[in-house]
Design a protein around this motif. Structure first.
Motif, PDB file in Angstrom:
ATOM      1  N   VAL A 170       0.785  -0.815  -0.180  1.00  0.00           N
ATOM      2  CA  VAL A 170      -0.181   0.463   0.266  1.00  0.00           C
ATOM      3  C   VAL A 170       0.599   1.218   0.069  1.00  0.00           C
ATOM      4  CG1 VAL A 170      -2.211   1.733   1.287  1.00  0.00           C
ATOM      5  CG2 VAL A 170      -1.834  -1.047   1.296  1.00  0.00           C
ATOM      6  N   ARG A 171       0.651   2.159  -0.863  1.00  0.00           N
ATOM      7  CA  ARG A 171       1.163   3.292  -0.305  1.00  0.00           C
ATOM      8  C   ARG A 171       0.790   3.959   0.142  1.00  0.00           C
ATOM      9  NH1 ARG A 171       5.485   4.628  -3.780  1.00  0.00           N
ATOM     10  NH2 ARG A 171       4.965   3.113  -5.429  1.00  0.00           N
ATOM     11  N   MET A 172       1.384   5.881   0.563  1.00  0.00           N
ATOM     12  CA  MET A 172       0.913   5.765   2.229  1.00  0.00           C
ATOM     13  C   MET A 172       0.840   6.998   1.067  1.00  0.00           C
ATOM     14  SD  MET A 172       4.076   5.624   4.729  1.00  0.00           S
ATOM     15  CE  MET A 172       2.467   6.029   5.955  1.00  0.00           C
ATOM     16  N   PHE A 173      -0.857   7.618   2.390  1.00  0.00           N
ATOM     17  CA  PHE A 173      -1.536   9.032   2.001  1.00  0.00           C
ATOM     18  C   PHE A 173       0.022  10.508   1.879  1.00  0.00           C
ATOM     19  CE2 PHE A 173      -5.730   6.850   2.701  1.00  0.00           C
ATOM     20  CZ  PHE A 173      -5.197   6.757   1.747  1.00  0.00           C
ATOM     21  N   SER A 174       0.815   9.995   2.711  1.00  0.00           N
ATOM     22  CA  SER A 174       1.219  11.026   3.537  1.00  0.00           C
ATOM     23  C   SER A 174       3.250  10.737   2.767  1.00  0.00           C
ATOM     24  CB  SER A 174       1.536  11.315   4.744  1.00  0.00           C
ATOM     25  OG  SER A 174       1.722  10.784   5.515  1.00  0.00           O
ATOM     26  N   PRO A 175       4.028  11.671   2.297  1.00  0.00           N
ATOM     27  CA  PRO A 175       5.237  11.959   1.548  1.00  0.00           C
ATOM     28  C   PRO A 175       6.214  11.564   3.277  1.00  0.00           C
ATOM     29  CG  PRO A 175       4.208  14.243   1.561  1.00  0.00           C
ATOM     30  CD  PRO A 175       3.409  13.268   2.162  1.00  0.00           C
ATOM     31  N   TRP A 176       7.468  11.132   2.737  1.00  0.00           N
ATOM     32  CA  TRP A 176       8.619  10.672   3.564  1.00  0.00           C
ATOM     33  C   TRP A 176       8.353  12.015   4.386  1.00  0.00           C
ATOM     34  CZ3 TRP A 176      10.243   6.801   5.053  1.00  0.00           C
ATOM     35  CH2 TRP A 176      10.706   5.535   4.042  1.00  0.00           C
ATOM     36  N   GLU A 177       8.630  13.714   4.366  1.00  0.00           N
ATOM     37  CA  GLU A 177       8.499  14.223   5.726  1.00  0.00           C
ATOM     38  C   GLU A 177       8.137  14.111   6.070  1.00  0.00           C
ATOM     39  OE1 GLU A 177       7.977  18.226   4.718  1.00  0.00           O
ATOM     40  OE2 GLU A 177       6.522  17.381   2.537  1.00  0.00           O
ATOM     41  N   TYR A 178       6.346  13.297   6.085  1.00  0.00           N
ATOM     42  CA  TYR A 178       5.501  13.515   7.332  1.00  0.00           C
ATOM     43  C   TYR A 178       5.687  12.095   8.434  1.00  0.00           C
ATOM     44  CZ  TYR A 178       3.078  17.255   5.401  1.00  0.00           C
ATOM     45  OH  TYR A 178       3.198  18.746   5.263  1.00  0.00           O
ATOM     46  N   ASN A 179       6.395  11.501   7.611  1.00  0.00           N
ATOM     47  CA  ASN A 179       6.311   9.546   7.826  1.00  0.00           C
ATOM     48  C   ASN A 179       7.526   9.401   8.850  1.00  0.00           C
ATOM     49  OD1 ASN A 179       3.882   9.255   6.822  1.00  0.00           O
ATOM     50  ND2 ASN A 179       5.214   8.990   4.566  1.00  0.00           N
ATOM     51  N   ILE A 180       8.868  10.798   9.449  1.00  0.00           N
ATOM     52  CA  ILE A 180       9.954  10.420   9.484  1.00  0.00           C
ATOM     53  C   ILE A 180       9.823  10.386  11.107  1.00  0.00           C
ATOM     54  CG2 ILE A 180      12.486  10.540  10.153  1.00  0.00           C
ATOM     55  CD1 ILE A 180      12.356   9.873   7.008  1.00  0.00           C
ATOM     56  N   ASP A 181      10.231  10.498  12.473  1.00  0.00           N
ATOM     57  CA  ASP A 181      10.164  10.945  13.373  1.00  0.00           C
ATOM     58  C   ASP A 181      11.926  11.373  13.827  1.00  0.00           C
ATOM     59  OD1 ASP A 181       9.419  11.423  16.442  1.00  0.00           O
ATOM     60  OD2 ASP A 181      10.937  10.244  17.102  1.00  0.00           O
ATOM     61  N   ARG A 182      11.570  13.029  14.332  1.00  0.00           N
ATOM     62  CA  ARG A 182      12.707  13.427  14.883  1.00  0.00           C
ATOM     63  C   ARG A 182      14.140  13.257  15.012  1.00  0.00           C
ATOM     64  NH1 ARG A 182      11.921  14.467  10.097  1.00  0.00           N
ATOM     65  NH2 ARG A 182      10.673  16.312   9.523  1.00  0.00           N
ATOM     66  N   ALA A 183      13.279  12.450  16.439  1.00  0.00           N
ATOM     67  CA  ALA A 183      14.664  12.023  17.720  1.00  0.00           C
ATOM     68  C   ALA A 183      14.953  10.984  16.864  1.00  0.00           C
ATOM     69  CB  ALA A 183      13.727  11.309  18.705  1.00  0.00           C
ATOM     70  N   ALA A 184      14.051   9.961  16.176  1.00  0.00           N
ATOM     71  CA  ALA A 184      14.781   8.395  15.191  1.00  0.00           C
ATOM     72  C   ALA A 184      16.069   9.004  14.283  1.00  0.00           C
ATOM     73  CB  ALA A 184      13.277   7.892  14.915  1.00  0.00           C
ATOM     74  N   GLU A 185      15.115   9.843  13.937  1.00  0.00           N
ATOM     75  CA  GLU A 185      16.080  10.701  12.573  1.00  0.00           C
ATOM     76  C   GLU A 185      17.800  10.797  13.078  1.00  0.00           C
ATOM     77  OE1 GLU A 185      15.957  13.724   8.655  1.00  0.00           O
ATOM     78  OE2 GLU A 185      15.081  13.903  10.461  1.00  0.00           O
ATOM     79  N   ARG A 186      17.869  11.748  14.237  1.00  0.00           N
ATOM     80  CA  ARG A 186      18.375  12.004  14.733  1.00  0.00           C
ATOM     81  C   ARG A 186      19.738  10.404  15.159  1.00  0.00           C
ATOM     82  NH1 ARG A 186      15.787  16.416  17.072  1.00  0.00           N
ATOM     83  NH2 ARG A 186      14.916  15.131  18.783  1.00  0.00           N
TER      84      ARG A 186
END
Length: 461
Positions: free
Chosen positions: A50-66
């Motif tokens: 399933v392709r998501m309705f929101s792009p990557w910018e809305y699917n990555i948590d900031r603490a996780a990204e760090r």
């Protein structure tokens, strides 16, 4: 508050559970993530197609990204739309296996019960000082885990709603399981052989039903004998078409518009006002009935896909003191904000520990499970939830109350798009009143004492 040696048990290693662990680790807590599946993102992998309705910018948590950036991870293009499989492989797997979280995750461990050490549900005095005890089941048998705090981010994927219109399994549904699938099977991929050339009924009017119907029409292009029948409980199938161009999540709006066109073209047979009551296996297929067994309407199909949403699994929380919305089984404070019976707009004001805390001190429900049976959860909302919860746990009250999230205006009224409707349904989200569905509703309550009524009229204010 000293966070030294404080342990946070997090149930579920999905996107929100891993985000909670990332925030906990960053704030000096010791997270222990308990995941029922064999790997992180187990539930996400079930809808990998399933392709998501929101792009990557809305699917990555900031603490996780760090955490990921520290180990040399390359972020995907923020404007691209990932599938569930891409979300798991490009984000959840490296987060769980390459960062500092890897030593804090226990997979193949299903939580079966939670209590306070030495306290049953009825005992109060001193309760808040007793640690939590989680019991879980894995291949080695039963295990236990003690923690100072618990965040239940287990989601609701494993608890799909049944076919019965009254919330119960339809009569005969259990016996007909060999011809019934739930949620959104991969009809163009892994499950193709099951549905190709078959008459398939899809029950539901949410996005899972819409996407499945569209995929069945695509399957028909290669397998002309494939038939798609759409079973709708209500009398207005057009509600599933959504807001079209008015939807600020463009991919979601396009999905509804595509379904509307397929229905208009006759590619999908629609059976509205079809509340399923009976299901029976027959020699010529599966008989699905609405109404009384003797006199109601019925259709005969080869397969049934039940896409009627999900409900939270509360079975292992019997010893927790909970405050849940009586209709949605969501966190109680969220109920007025997300109840589809009361309003039709989908934007929900960012919220956190204050709305999600339970009467059980130190226990929180976050992520999709916090929404109970409501269908409007956005992943980015879950990330903000756990950021606030972790701040609350360590005593950072200002951080817990602070809103660090600006959501896209995703609210659209539940009607087919009409000319002249405002692009920001009902004026956008409410600014302060947590029980208001939108800005217009909030203003109406403040000036007249009653809401704007957009749910009943279906018109943008």
């Amino acid at each position: 508050m000293s966070t030294q040696s404080k342990t946070v048990a997090i149930i579920g290693a999905g996107p929100v559970g891993l985000a909670a662990a990332a925030h906990a680790l960053e704030r000096g807590l010791t997270p222990v993530v308990v995941e029922a599946g064999a790997e992180a993102g187990h539930a996400v992998r079930q809808w990998s197609h399933v392709r998501m309705f929101s792009p990557w910018e809305y699917n990555i948590d900031r603490a996780a990204e760090r955490l990921l950036t520290a180990v040399g991870w390359n972020s995907p293009d923020p404007q691209q739309y990932p599938t569930g499989g891409e979300l798991a492989e490009r984000y959840l797997t490296p987060l769980a296996e390459r960062t500092a979280l890897k030593d804090h995750i226990r997979t193949t461990s299903r939580v079966t019960a939670i209590s306070r050490v030495g306290f049953d549900k009825m005992k109060t005095k001193g309760r808040e000082h007793a640690p939590f005890e989680l019991r879980y089941q894995n291949g080695a048998g039963q295990g236990t885990l003690r923690a100072d705090f618990v965040i239940d981010a287990s989601g609701s994927w494993s608890s799909p709603n049944p076919a019965g219109a009254d919330g119960l399994t339809a009569i005969g549904e259990t016996e007909a399981q060999t011809r019934i699938a739930y949620a959104m099977p991969d009809v163009l991929g892994r499950a193709r052989a099951r549905y190709a050339g078959r008459k398939v009924a899809v029950l539901g009017s949410g996005h899972s039903a819409v996407g499945t119907l569209i995929d069945l029409v695509r399957l028909k292009q290669d397998e002309p004998a494939t038939e798609a029948i759409w079973l709708v409980r209500g009398d207005r199938p057009e509600k599933a078409f959504g807001g079209g161009a008015n939807d600020k999540l463009a991919a979601r709006g396009e999905l509804g518009a595509r379904l509307a066109q397929l229905v208009a073209d006759g590619a999908i047979t629609v059976q509205s006002e079809f509340p399923v009551t009976h299901i029976a296996l027959r020699e010529n297929g599966l008989r699905i009935g609405a109404g009384s067994a003797c006199c109601g309407r019925s259709v005969i199909v080869d397969e049934l896909i039940v896409a009627t949403g999900f409900r939270p699994d509360l079975s292992f929380l019997r010893e927790m003191r909970l405050a849940l919305d009586p209709a949605l089984e969501s966190a109680q404070a969220l109920g007025p904000m997300i109840d589809p019976n009361e309003h039709s707009c989908g934007t929900v004001r960012p919220h956190g520990a204050r709305e999600l805390a339970q009467p059980e001190p130190g226990f929180y429900i976050a992520g999709m499970k916090s929404y109970g049976r409501a269908p409007t959860f956005l992943m980015l909302t879950g990330y903000e939830q756990v950021r606030s919860i972790v701040a609350d746990i360590i005593g950072d009250r200002a951080g817990a109350e602070r809103v660090e999230l600006v959501l896209p205006e995703t609210g659209v009224c539940s009607l087919s798009p009409a000319a002249g409707e405002a692009s920001a349904c009902c004026g956008g989200p409410a600014k302060a009143d947590v029980s208001a569905c939108c800005a217009a509703d909030e203003t109406a309550r403040a000036t007249t004492g009653s809401g704007c009524g957009c749910a009943s009229s279906g018109k943008a204010a």
